[in-house]
Structure formats: structure tokens, C-alpha cells
Write a protein that holds these residues in place. Structure first.
Motif, PDB file in Angstrom:
ATOM      1  N   VAL A 139       0.830  -1.205   0.000  1.00 14.50           N
ATOM      2  CA  VAL A 139       0.000   0.000   0.000  1.00 14.50           C
ATOM      3  C   VAL A 139       0.864   1.255   0.000  1.00 14.50           C
ATOM      4  O   VAL A 139       0.594   2.216  -0.726  1.00 14.50           O
ATOM      5  N   ARG A 140       1.923   1.267   0.796  1.00 18.28           N
ATOM      6  CA  ARG A 140       2.758   2.475   0.889  1.00 18.28           C
ATOM      7  C   ARG A 140       3.402   2.809  -0.455  1.00 18.28           C
ATOM      8  O   ARG A 140       3.573   3.986  -0.792  1.00 18.28           O
ATOM      9  N   ASP A 141       3.768   1.781  -1.229  1.00 21.41           N
ATOM     10  CA  ASP A 141       4.369   2.032  -2.540  1.00 21.41           C
ATOM     11  C   ASP A 141       3.340   2.610  -3.504  1.00 21.41           C
ATOM     12  O   ASP A 141       3.652   3.495  -4.308  1.00 21.41           O
ATOM     13  N   PHE A 142       2.119   2.099  -3.432  1.00 15.59           N
ATOM     14  CA  PHE A 142       1.071   2.639  -4.295  1.00 15.59           C
ATOM     15  C   PHE A 142       0.799   4.101  -3.951  1.00 15.59           C
ATOM     16  O   PHE A 142       0.643   4.940  -4.842  1.00 15.59           O
ATOM     17  N   LEU A 143       0.739   4.404  -2.666  1.00 17.75           N
ATOM     18  CA  LEU A 143       0.496   5.788  -2.254  1.00 17.75           C
ATOM     19  C   LEU A 143       1.581   6.720  -2.777  1.00 17.75           C
ATOM     20  O   LEU A 143       1.299   7.855  -3.180  1.00 17.75           O
ATOM     21  N   ALA A 144       2.807   6.240  -2.778  1.00 12.07           N
ATOM     22  CA  ALA A 144       3.933   7.089  -3.183  1.00 12.07           C
ATOM     23  C   ALA A 144       3.865   7.460  -4.660  1.00 12.07           C
ATOM     24  O   ALA A 144       4.411   8.497  -5.059  1.00 12.07           O
ATOM     25  N   ARG A 145       3.212   6.631  -5.461  1.00 12.66           N
ATOM     26  CA  ARG A 145       3.124   6.943  -6.891  1.00 12.66           C
ATOM     27  C   ARG A 145       1.713   6.686  -7.425  1.00 12.66           C
ATOM     28  O   ARG A 145       1.537   6.164  -8.528  1.00 12.66           O
ATOM     29  N   ARG A 146       0.740   7.103  -6.641  1.00  8.73           N
ATOM     30  CA  ARG A 146      -0.646   6.887  -7.051  1.00  8.73           C
ATOM     31  C   ARG A 146      -0.984   7.728  -8.280  1.00  8.73           C
ATOM     32  O   ARG A 146      -0.358   8.766  -8.530  1.00  8.73           O
ATOM     33  N   PRO A 147      -1.978   7.306  -9.041  1.00 12.19           N
ATOM     34  CA  PRO A 147      -2.327   8.022 -10.275  1.00 12.19           C
ATOM     35  C   PRO A 147      -2.807   9.441  -9.995  1.00 12.19           C
ATOM     36  O   PRO A 147      -3.389   9.730  -8.937  1.00 12.19           O
ATOM     37  N   ALA A 148      -2.571  10.319 -10.950  1.00 13.94           N
ATOM     38  CA  ALA A 148      -3.089  11.683 -10.849  1.00 13.94           C
ATOM     39  C   ALA A 148      -4.611  11.644 -10.870  1.00 13.94           C
ATOM     40  O   ALA A 148      -5.212  10.765 -11.480  1.00 13.94           O
ATOM     41  N   GLY A 149      -5.224  12.601 -10.190  1.00 10.34           N
ATOM     42  CA  GLY A 149      -6.681  12.662 -10.181  1.00 10.34           C
ATOM     43  C   GLY A 149      -7.223  12.573  -8.770  1.00 10.34           C
ATOM     44  O   GLY A 149      -6.595  13.029  -7.812  1.00 10.34           O
ATOM     45  N   VAL A 150      -8.383  11.964  -8.633  1.00  4.86           N
ATOM     46  CA  VAL A 150      -9.074  11.852  -7.350  1.00  4.86           C
ATOM     47  C   VAL A 150      -8.984  10.415  -6.857  1.00  4.86           C
ATOM     48  O   VAL A 150      -9.259   9.477  -7.605  1.00  4.86           O
ATOM     49  N   THR A 151      -8.583  10.252  -5.591  1.00  2.71           N
ATOM     50  CA  THR A 151      -8.471   8.917  -5.002  1.00  2.71           C
ATOM     51  C   THR A 151      -9.337   8.830  -3.760  1.00  2.71           C
ATOM     52  O   THR A 151      -9.283   9.704  -2.891  1.00  2.71           O
ATOM     53  N   VAL A 152     -10.133   7.774  -3.682  1.00  2.65           N
ATOM     54  CA  VAL A 152     -10.978   7.534  -2.517  1.00  2.65           C
ATOM     55  C   VAL A 152     -10.614   6.174  -1.930  1.00  2.65           C
ATOM     56  O   VAL A 152      -9.999   5.343  -2.593  1.00  2.65           O
ATOM     57  N   LEU A 185     -10.081   8.331 -11.672  1.00  2.00           N
ATOM     58  CA  LEU A 185     -10.851   8.124 -10.450  1.00  2.00           C
ATOM     59  C   LEU A 185     -10.353   6.807  -9.868  1.00  2.00           C
ATOM     60  O   LEU A 185     -10.538   5.748 -10.469  1.00  2.00           O
ATOM     61  N   THR A 186      -9.701   6.892  -8.719  1.00  2.00           N
ATOM     62  CA  THR A 186      -9.066   5.716  -8.124  1.00  2.00           C
ATOM     63  C   THR A 186      -9.772   5.357  -6.829  1.00  2.00           C
ATOM     64  O   THR A 186     -10.049   6.228  -6.000  1.00  2.00           O
ATOM     65  N   ALA A 187     -10.064   4.076  -6.659  1.00  2.00           N
ATOM     66  CA  ALA A 187     -10.691   3.588  -5.431  1.00  2.00           C
ATOM     67  C   ALA A 187      -9.816   2.507  -4.815  1.00  2.00           C
ATOM     68  O   ALA A 187      -9.348   1.601  -5.517  1.00  2.00           O
ATOM     69  N   LEU A 188      -9.590   2.607  -3.515  1.00  2.00           N
ATOM     70  CA  LEU A 188      -8.824   1.608  -2.777  1.00  2.00           C
ATOM     71  C   LEU A 188      -9.775   0.835  -1.871  1.00  2.00           C
ATOM     72  O   LEU A 188     -10.510   1.427  -1.079  1.00  2.00           O
TER      73      LEU A 188
END
Length: 241
Positions: A139-152, A185-188
Motif C-alpha cells: 500500500v505504501r508504494d502505491f500511495l507514493a506513486r498513485r495516479p493523478a486525479g481523485v483517489t478515494v 478516479l481511483t478507489a482503494l
């Protein structure tokens, strides 16, 4: 038109479907955003040949916002069900996530099977774009390079003691910028047992918006399908569909 020959696996599948019937016009996809109308010209147990009649590009697949699903690894059968539904519900990219409550062996040796499931899903639902499938990542790696835009991120209201309150999917459109449209639009979606307190804190520190899916506690795969169904409607509103 051009003539194409299906590989042995696809030829066997089509031969089974056409057994005893006529040789009809069919729709093909390359998984890269194109649909082809084609006519079966020859078939055998090992080989089916088709003539391409028309070609079109599925432009709707390439317009922003794209839908990205970060899905915590869970039991294999449940993860595979969620993967299939994510494809059917329009995800453009799927990222298996390793969280603090994840069984780290759940993805071992699964890459080929996952891709087979995804290919079957686009054929079933008629999509022309095969979603991207990332390697499992913490999870921490994804957060560090998450996609541009809106993440929920999916959250149980009791988990959120500070920061923004969880919103419903119905409230989400009001939180999105109208111009420009978000790139993604990213959802976790978390694992069985939920996100850890440290993960929730990291999400809030990164400015992610918590969302609530109602009063009931949902299984991971159910939550993923519910969120993507909602985000598909939000995306449609962004595109004016």
C-alpha cells in the motif's frame, strides 16, 4: 478484407460455440481498444480463419477519467471474482495491494490465471480494452506513486476519527473538479479485517477521501463491485453520457 487466423485456444472455443450451426458474422477485439466485425471463412478443430469486414475504435475507453481499482489481496477465489467484475464494470487499471492485513502468499503464481480471467471477462461483457494489471505492491508504494486525479478509499465510519467524514458515492460528484475532468478516479478497497490504523492515517495524510458504502459491512469483493458500479456512473456524468 484482411484474413486472420485465431490461435488454437480461441479456435477451439469458437469451434465449440459454432458446432452444428451456421458460420456467422462475429465481433472480435484486440484488447487494445479496437473492435472488428468479421466473417468466419473456414474452420477446423485446431484453426478458425476469419475475414475482417469493418474496424472501429472504442473511443469511450480512452476518455478521462479512467477508473483505477486498488484491491487488497484476499482469498484466491474471492479475488478472482472481484477481478472479473472489475473488468465488467469498466476498470482501466487494477492494482493488487499488499496491506498489513493481507496474506502475502495469496498472489503467488497467479499472474497467468488472472490474465486469463480478464480476457474471458472482456469477451463476456463486450469491452474492447483489456485493463492494465499491475504486479502486487505494498500500500505504501502505491500511495507514493498513485495516479493523478481523485483517489478515494473504502472506510467504516468508526475508523475515521479525524479529517474529512466519509461520503457516499451519491455525494462524490460534488467533490470532483468540473474543469478539467480528473485524469483518474481511483478507489482503494481493503482486505478482510479492514485497513490498519496506520494505513487509514496514511490515506488521510495523503489527502485521500474516505467513502462509505452504507450501514452494512461488506466483503472486499462486494465492496469493490459496489464502488466500481458507482464510479462508472460518476464517470458517465463527467463524460456527459
Amino acid at each position: 478484407g484482411d484474413v486472420v487466423t485465431l490461435d488454437r485456444e480461441e479456435s477451439h472455443h469458437m469451434g465449440t460455440v459454432l458446432r452444428g450451426g451456421r458460420w456467422p458474422q462475429v465481433v472480435l477485439t484486440d484488447g487494445r481498444g479496437h473492435r472488428f466485425a468479421a466473417r468466419v471463412t473456414d474452420r477446423s478443430r485446431r484453426e478458425v480463419r476469419l475475414e475482417i469486414l469493418t474496424r472501429e475504435r472504442g473511443d469511450e475507453e480512452f476518455r478521462n477519467p479512467r477508473l483505477v481499482l486498488g484491491l487488497a489481496l484476499i482469498k484466491p477465489r474471492r479475488f478472482e471474482w472481484a477481478l472479473e467484475k472489475a473488468v465488467e464494470l469498466g476498470a482501466h487499471r487494477i492494482v493488487p495491494l499488499i496491506s498489513e492485513h493481507t496474506d502475502r502468499t495469496a498472489s503467488r503464481g497467479k499472474d497467468r490465471r488472472w490474465r486469463t480471467i480478464m480476457v474471458a471477462a472482456i469477451k463476456q461483457c463486450g469491452r474492447c480494452l483489456l485493463p492494465e494489471l499491475d504486479e502486487p505492491m505494498p500500500v505504501r508504494d502505491f500511495l507514493a506513486r498513485r495516479p493523478a486525479g481523485v483517489t478515494v478509499f473504502g472506510a467504516i465510519p468508526e475508523e475515521i476519527t479525524t479529517g474529512p467524514r466519509p461520503v457516499s458515492l451519491l455525494e462524490l460528484p460534488a467533490l470532483l473538479p468540473a474543469d478539467p475532468v480528473p485524469e483518474n478516479l481511483t478507489a482503494l478497497i481493503g482486505p478482510q479485517g479492514g485497513w490498519s490504523a496506520a494505513e487509514v492515517g496514511a490515506f488521510l495524510d495523503a489527502g485521500l477521501q474516505p467513502i462509505s458504502l452504507g450501514p452494512h459491512i461488506l466483503r472486499t469483493e462486494t465492496a469493490a463491485a459496489a464502488v466500481l458500479g458507482g464510479l462508472q456512473l460518476v464517470r458517465g456524468r463527467c463524460l456527459g453520457l
